[in-house]
Design an enzyme around this catalytic site. Structure first.
Site, PDB file in Angstrom:
ATOM      1  N   HIS A  78       0.810  -1.206   0.000  1.00 10.48           N
ATOM      2  CA  HIS A  78       0.000   0.000   0.000  1.00 10.48           C
ATOM      3  C   HIS A  78       0.852   1.269   0.000  1.00 10.48           C
ATOM      4  O   HIS A  78       0.318   2.381  -0.077  1.00 10.48           O
ATOM      5  CB  HIS A  78      -1.002   0.001   1.167  1.00 10.48           C
ATOM      6  N   ASP A 109       0.783  -7.598   1.412  1.00  5.84           N
ATOM      7  CA  ASP A 109       1.106  -6.190   1.627  1.00  5.84           C
ATOM      8  C   ASP A 109       2.615  -5.939   1.637  1.00  5.84           C
ATOM      9  O   ASP A 109       3.191  -5.518   2.647  1.00  5.84           O
ATOM     10  CB  ASP A 109       0.478  -5.717   2.941  1.00  5.84           C
ATOM     11  N   SER A 192       4.859   4.580   9.862  1.00  2.16           N
ATOM     12  CA  SER A 192       5.711   3.413  10.079  1.00  2.16           C
ATOM     13  C   SER A 192       5.352   2.242   9.182  1.00  2.16           C
ATOM     14  O   SER A 192       5.932   1.170   9.309  1.00  2.16           O
ATOM     15  CB  SER A 192       5.633   2.967  11.552  1.00  2.16           C
TER      16      SER A 192
END
Length: 935
Positions: A78, A109, A192
């Site tokens: 993402h 991801d 983060s």
């Protein structure tokens, strides 16, 4: 980044570790973190287009170097995103380097960026090694990354679970699946995303990917697929990814037994995988996929190609190694064994890698991600951003187009082929479904329009790390509109009957947000005032600016295009026109404007058209005529002043039109006014007296100039004026002038940069103009319709006479914009000077697109650009000259002013690939778009 929650920030790594970190961590961790810190980078990401599950945006995240020689950086999917991005990494010493996306996983991801190692001059980053087997329950870890924008932060935690389900962020959004996640009690924040999860040996044991908004829990992606992808990309090979188009979840043995797992099968699984607590179960099969006729939800997966398995890693190994081939599945369904021979689909092949940018919309083939959410076959065209073209007809983001202009649409190529056959101005039916109701079709009629925005087909090129675009076919020549006729519905109400043939419904759609207007779609009642020329008066809350598409609907039956003729710069009035030939024999007639001035107590009828095209009326009484007092606006949108507006008793809600007498003569235009209410724009309804409307019609019909004193005025009671020292002589003159309205005009605000701003002062009492006493807005407005006037003033308890030049105001409204670096620029419009008293100097930022350089570098709406690289830019012409010849990725110094005239200098890096410059200009033939290729 993106959807991931609030976080607890610990300490920073600057040039080394902050002293409090060294004091609070064991020596082993201190040394480990010092060793790996140079390999962790902050990533600035601009997602330049809405694509699949993501909107265009500018964000920040974290990544880490896994191959310093080849410049490979691992981060989240993402972050890399499935669509076009521009990105740069910031290393520990604040060196910046451009990033190129080289891989984004279709499901999990994680993704990879590449940078050019030769561009780093002052740092040799540490290469972090991946340890997919290093994660275990109870292991102490550190998450090192760009937490909440801090470079760098260290977050401590302990791995608590190795088999958590992938976090779910909601339907229609990106969600990982077919994998376990790790969980730790460690709060991590938006920046983060993509941080390495480090063991004390300095190896990466997981990838930070998400978190919980309900608890201080972080979710980490295991590294088995990540390590494999890194190795393949490092070797210059493609990363094969296979799928059965089936979603699995891990269930414990208790649940498996309830689903029908036999004791014999359970014993064999436990023997093969003594540490496992369950196995995989089918939860969804994509309709019409190869597995759809075989697998069912509730099937328990036992073996693949005669190999027992109980986890996602083993399944992925088999599927990724057999793309384009077939695998044999053994499952149990309700205790009954089944064996299936199933083709393995290429995951990359069912993930969109191109899009069409048309009418400011983004559309592409339906993705595997969204097919899961809709539980639909992988066919149809997905609306990632409705833009102007689709939002005009209320087709939402997330719609799946199944039919266009009567032809089935299964792929993006189908959509483009149909579009190429449609001329501008053509009306084409479009069928679609939505996420909320994926089984129910919707039908809209789309108007094809290519002039406002570029039209392109863009295809991802992994070798370039970019999405080169080609211009779409322009379509056939527009057809000449065909005249048609209609009849107005009869009414039993004599007032409605008298006005029916003089009222039309006006729709206005704005392709761009300009002049402080944030909404894009409007409708309201128009009043026909000139049949021969096709002139229609409407309020500025229906047609707020000159830039947009006008349509007029007669009798709820006949719709034709119109155009904006004149936008009143002072009052809430716009004149639009239509071609009388296009309505054939439709029996329209010009409204009869009353010659009588409305007053309180008059009986009137509110007559208007609703969104259903039906004429309605309501009898009421004029309550009062009062000075309109609207608050200033946050966005510098048009705000009417110096107007006495009509209020009525028990006004109907959400109806605009006219106030008429019993014979259908128009006493006022019943108008909607935009009004600022906190951070929102609301609307109020008031009547604009007929004398103001009549003067406006004559102004347009005769092409007259409109002069303005450029001062906002208010009414001061005569008694108050006497307290300010107004002489008895002038008080008596004002009493004789208007015995019923004992008031004086007072200056309350001045338009910045105007002659009045230099000659007048706030609080001045205006007594007369060129020797004629005035005490109302209308008297002053009519008396100032000449290039200069002599004002009789009362100032500081003294009488003065001064000559003030008036300003001739144009009625064309905005006639040019420039789109540059993702910002929409216009010459500073009058409302900035009128509402803030600011001199209209510089180029006004009317709007900025997310994911553009304007967003990344803070070129916010409402600012005025006054210099580019030291070259003054007082207007658009000067600005275009100043940026001419600037190259892609070149940095510029941009000096801006805010509403307080505070100066700010920032640097901005151009992105000509995704945000090329162009301009739109208006002439007698309408609006024309052209590229500013030299910028």
């Amino acid at each position: 980044m993106l959807r991931h929650v609030r976080f607890l920030i610990t300490s920073l790594i600057g040039a080394g570790l902050a002293s409090n970190v060294a004091a609070e961590t064991p020596n082993g961790w201190n040394k480990t973190l010092q060793n790996i810190a140079s390999g962790v980078v902050s990533i600035r990401v601009d997602s330049t287009r809405a694509f699949d599950t993501d909107w265009n945006s500018s964000t920040q995240a974290t990544g880490f170097v896994v191959d310093a020689e080849h410049g490979l950086i691992v981060t989240n999917r993402h972050v890399v995103t499935p669509g076009p991005v521009t990105a740069e990494a910031v290393f520990r010493n604040n060196e910046e380097v451009a990033l190129t996306p080289v891989y984004r996983d279709p499901v999990h991801d994680f993704g990879l960026f590449r940078y050019d190692p030769s561009k780093l001059r002052y740092i040799e980053p540490t290469e972090l090694s991946l340890d997919p087997r290093g994660a275990r329950i109870g292991r102490e870890i550190r998450v090192v990354g760009n937490d909440a924008g801090e470079q760098l932060s260290i977050l401590a935690g302990t791995i608590a679970r190795l088999d958590r389900r992938a976090p779910a962020y909601g339907r229609g959004k990106y969600n990982d699946f077919n994998t376990y996640y790790l969980q730790a009690a460690s709060g991590t924040s938006g920046g983060s995303s993509g941080s390495p999860v480090i063991g004390i040996d300095g190896k990466v044991v997981a990838l930070n990917a998400g978190g919980s908004t309900q608890a201080a829990s972080s979710f980490f992606l295991p590294l088995d697929r990540v390590a494999r992808a890194v190795d393949l990309v490092r070797q210059g090979e493609s990363v094969s990814r296979g799928t059965l188009q089936t979603v699995f979840v891990a269930e414990p043995y208790d649940e498996l037994r309830r689903l029908g797992l036999t004791e014999d099968a359970e014993a064999k699984i436990r023997a093969e995988f003594p540490d496992n607590t369950g196995s995989l179960v089918v939860t969804q099969v994509i309709p019409d996929s190869p597995a759809d006729a075989m697998l069912e939800p509730g099937d328990i997966l036992l073996r693949v190609n005669d190999r027992w398995l109980a986890g996602f890693v083993e399944l992925a190994d088999v599927l990724d190694s057999n793309v384009g081939q077939r695998v044999v599945l053994d499952v149990q369904r309700g205790g009954v064994a089944h064996r299936f021979d199933v083709p393995v689909t290429d995951l990359h092949g069912i993930s969109p890698a191109s899009y069409v940018h048309f009418g400011d919309a983004i559309v592409h083939s339906l993705s595997y991600q969204q097919a899961r959410h809709y539980n639909r076959p992988l066919t149809g065209v997905y609306v990632a951003n409705p833009g102007y073209i689709f939002s005009t007809v209320a087709v939402p983001r997330g719609a799946i187009i199944t039919e266009f202009a009567g032809k089935s649409v299964a792929t993006l190529e189908d959509f483009e082929a149909v579009l190429a056959t449609l001329a501008d101005g053509t009306r084409a039916p479009i069928r679609y479904v939505t996420l909320d109701s994926p089984q129910t079709e919707n039908l809209r009629i789309l108007r094809i329009e290519r002039r406002w925005f570029p039209s392109q087909h863009c295809l991802r090129n992994d070798a370039l790390g970019a999405w080169p675009c080609r211009t779409l076919a322009g379509g056939p020549p527009p057809e000449t509109p065909t005249p048609a006729s209609t009849e107005f519905s009869p009414s039993d109400d004599p007032v409605e009957q008298a006005l029916a043939a003089s009222m039309v419904l006006v729709n206005f759609d704005m392709p761009y947000s300009v002049s402080g207007v944030g909404d894009r779609h409007f409708y309201g009642t128009g009043l026909i005032v000139d049949v021969e020329r096709g002139l229609v008066v409407v309020d500025r809350n229906t047609v707020p600016v000159a830039m947009g598409d006008v349509t007029l609907t007669f009798a709820g039956s006949l719709e034709i295009p119109g155009r904006v003729e004149y936008v009143h710069p002072l009052h809430n009035l716009t004149m639009v026109s239509y071609d009388p030939a296009l309505i054939g024999a439709t029996p329209v007639r010009a409204a009869q404007l009353s010659q009588r001035t409305a007053k309180a107590g008059d009986d009137v009828w509110v007559v208007g058209l609703g969104g259903n095209h039906r004429l309605s009326s309501q009898k009421t009484v004029i309550a009062s005529l009062d000075a309109l007092a609207l608050p200033t606006t946050r966005t510098m949108r048009f705000r009417d002043t110096n107007l006495e507006a009509i209020s009525v008793v028990n006004a109907p809600g959400n109806v605009d039109g006219v106030l008429a007498d019993a014979r259908g003569r128009v006493a006022a235009l019943w108008s909607s006014f935009a009004a600022q209410s906190g951070n929102n724009v609301t609307q109020i309804y008031r009547g604009i007296p007929v004398d103001v409307v009549r003067d406006f019609v004559e102004l347009v019909q005769n092409s007259q100039d409109l002069y303005s004193l450029e001062a906002e005025l208010g009414y001061t009671p005569l008694a108050t004026a006497r307290k300010l020292g107004l002489s008895d002589d002038w008080s008596k003159k004002l009493e004789r002038h208007d015995p019923r309205r004992r008031q004086v005009l007072a200056v309350t605000r001045l338009v910045g940069g105007s002659p009045a701003a230099e000659r007048l002062r706030i609080g001045d009492l205006i007594l007369a103009i060129d020797g004629e006493v005035v005490n109302t807005f209308r008297e002053l407005e009519r008396a100032t319709q000449r290039p200069s006037v002599t004002l009789s003033l009362w100032r500081n308890e003294q009488f003065e006479e001064i000559e003030v030049a008036t300003v001739a105001l144009p009625g064309g409204g905005i006639d040019r914009i420039v789109v540059w670096a993702g910002a929409l620029l216009q010459d500073t419009h009058r409302e900035v000077a009128a509402q803030r008293g600011i001199e209209p100097h510089g180029v006004y930022v009317a709007f900025f697109n997310y994911g553009s350089p304007a967003t990344r570098y803070g070129l916010w709406g409402g600012r005025r650009i006054i210099e580019i690289d030291g070259v003054p830019t007082p207007n658009l012409d000067a600005f275009v000259d100043a940026v001419a010849g600037k190259r892609d990725r070149e940095s510029l110094r941009v000096k801006t002013l805010n509403f307080n005239d505070a100066v700010e200098v920032t640097t901005l890096k151009l992105d000509e690939r995704y945000w090329p410059a162009y301009e739109l200009t208006r002439d007698d033939d309408g609006w024309t778009r052209r590229s500013l290729g030299g910028t």
